[in-house]
Design an enzyme around this catalytic site. Sequence first.
Site, mmCIF file in Angstrom:
data_model
loop_
_atom_site.group_PDB
_atom_site.id
_atom_site.type_symbol
_atom_site.label_atom_id
_atom_site.label_comp_id
_atom_site.label_asym_id
_atom_site.label_seq_id
_atom_site.Cartn_x
_atom_site.Cartn_y
_atom_site.Cartn_z
ATOM 1 N NE ARG A 1 0.309 8.074 -7.171
ATOM 2 C CZ ARG A 1 0.820 9.287 -7.377
ATOM 3 N NH1 ARG A 1 0.026 10.354 -7.336
ATOM 4 N NH2 ARG A 1 2.102 9.444 -7.624
ATOM 5 C CG ASP B 1 0.801 9.124 -11.398
ATOM 6 O OD1 ASP B 1 1.598 8.174 -11.441
ATOM 7 O OD2 ASP B 1 0.970 10.112 -10.664
ATOM 8 C CG HIS C 1 4.654 9.912 -11.747
ATOM 9 N ND1 HIS C 1 4.139 9.094 -10.764
ATOM 10 C CD2 HIS C 1 5.647 10.632 -11.154
ATOM 11 C CE1 HIS C 1 4.778 9.306 -9.625
ATOM 12 N NE2 HIS C 1 5.700 10.228 -9.836
ATOM 13 C CG ASP D 1 6.499 13.931 -9.550
ATOM 14 O OD1 ASP D 1 6.021 14.113 -10.688
ATOM 15 O OD2 ASP D 1 5.966 13.201 -8.691
ATOM 16 C CD GLU D 2 7.681 10.204 -6.561
ATOM 17 O OE1 GLU D 2 7.749 10.176 -5.329
ATOM 18 O OE2 GLU D 2 6.755 9.680 -7.199
ATOM 19 C CD1 TRP E 1 7.770 17.661 -5.259
ATOM 20 C CD2 TRP E 1 7.272 16.041 -3.808
ATOM 21 N NE1 TRP E 1 8.437 16.524 -5.659
ATOM 22 C CE2 TRP E 1 8.143 15.514 -4.802
ATOM 23 C CE3 TRP E 1 6.811 15.191 -2.799
ATOM 24 C CZ2 TRP E 1 8.576 14.177 -4.789
ATOM 25 C CZ3 TRP E 1 7.231 13.867 -2.787
ATOM 26 C CH2 TRP E 1 8.101 13.370 -3.769
ATOM 27 C CE1 TYR F 1 2.486 14.693 -1.250
ATOM 28 C CE2 TYR F 1 2.825 16.991 -0.681
ATOM 29 C CZ TYR F 1 2.941 15.954 -1.582
ATOM 30 O OH TYR F 1 3.503 16.176 -2.813
ATOM 31 C CG ASP G 1 -1.798 11.507 0.499
ATOM 32 O OD1 ASP G 1 -1.374 12.644 0.775
ATOM 33 O OD2 ASP G 1 -1.230 10.765 -0.303
#
Length: 487
Positions: free
Chosen positions: A172, A201, A275, A350-351, A417, A442, A444
């Site tokens: 990212r 990503d 991603h 993921d996602e 996660w 996490y 961030d």
Amino acid sequence: MKSNLLLLAALFVALHSLGQTGQGELSLIPQPVSLQRLNGNFTLPANPVIETTPAGTGVAAYLSKKISTATGYSVTVKETLSSTTGTIQLKIVTDKSYKKEQYQLKADANGIVVTAADPAGLFYGVQTLLQLLPPAIESKTVITGSGWLIPAVNITDYPRFAWRGLMFDVSRHFFTKQEVKEFMDQMARYKFNLLHLHLTDDNGWRIEIKSYPRLTTVGAWNVQKTGTFNKFSSPTADEPRTYGGFFTQDDIRELVAYAKAQFINILPEIDIPGHSLAAIASYPELSCTPGTYQVNSGEPFMIWPPKGHFYGLLDNTLCPANDKVYVFLDKVFTEVAALFPFEYIHMGGDETARNFWEKNDQIKALMIKEKLKDLNEVQSYFVKKVEKIIESKGKKMIGWDEILDGGLAPNATVMSWRGIKGGIEATKLGHEVVMSPTTFAYLDYMQGDAALEPPVYATLRLKTAYEFNPVPDGIDEKLVKGGQANL
């Protein structure tokens, strides 16, 4: 990055400490298993001598460099052990009573002895020794006029978990090779031993793949924006796509060697099937949805609902029904496996936004052919094929906890996660897990008052990070490989 080190250190208490005794006024991170504060101090002489056994020469050279850089002293390393007063001894011994990575550190007015049964344990003993010195020992330039005292102690220490990880997202936002090395330097200070590199990503593909050069000529670059992620305006055609970068394969070899010298393994992640916008922008034929794609520069492209499945504003997924995708992944993982000695490859998982899959004729045909009853099973079909590809390269597969959806691949390890629920579920199925929950680990997230920090979608206080226990009640601890924090 440096502002996250307190949370980083807090995580380590859960991963490493089994309690301590006699801590006194000393502050060590992570806390050792046993610590006795004794009377007196050892004063580092102006011409320190480090004595070691042959297996400890690399660690001795590391310590020598740290001492000489900060103090300006001329340090002598000898591959012999004596009983000379005033020396630092680093000893590798054959002793079956020592656990893996265990060390013992004894310091008094006459000298220092660090003993371990393996080089990693010796290295971690040296990290504790450096924490016992004044903080100026971490200086990159000579500090004069400082008294280099080490308190007299007797310390025994070993980790609870073999997997003590940190994920560094270089996709990212691209971090340079030097910045990754600096991150590993900080890891080593706190005895972390697993660097998880998030290499791909929607915002950039960061590793050279010789079979697919457009992954880096196209996929590694976007338009530089500032502000709040996912709220930028879409880039115009004339805005230069010059922001980003990637690691050459020689860069990766250099990072792997640097990590090895600090007893760190590197886990590569190729995040699929979601991603994947950087890959699709490079090779659009990997998508189920024909179109023209660009590497994301922070403009809206997905909706993250509080509950339910993710919704893509465009299709950023590799197509599970496209045979070209598996040819692509086979070649990618062939090159990745050759670069990273570590036994695992992370496949993400993921996602994944499935709304484009729902109406795709290729996906519908796949579901009929393979008797897949829903899109969870479509993703599981993809994950299981990826596991076979990864295993064909002599590696094991690990993925985020969404790989549980639709049925877990036979040999997969799960990285949990979204809290610890996925990890608990995986252990009940007999699979190994790494606990990496947003709720505790996490880095961030906001760490203080939201009014004083740049906005992030969640807050994680230091007190909460210190409460992290990778082994919740009722599960088999032998299946918990360890814990990990993500940045």
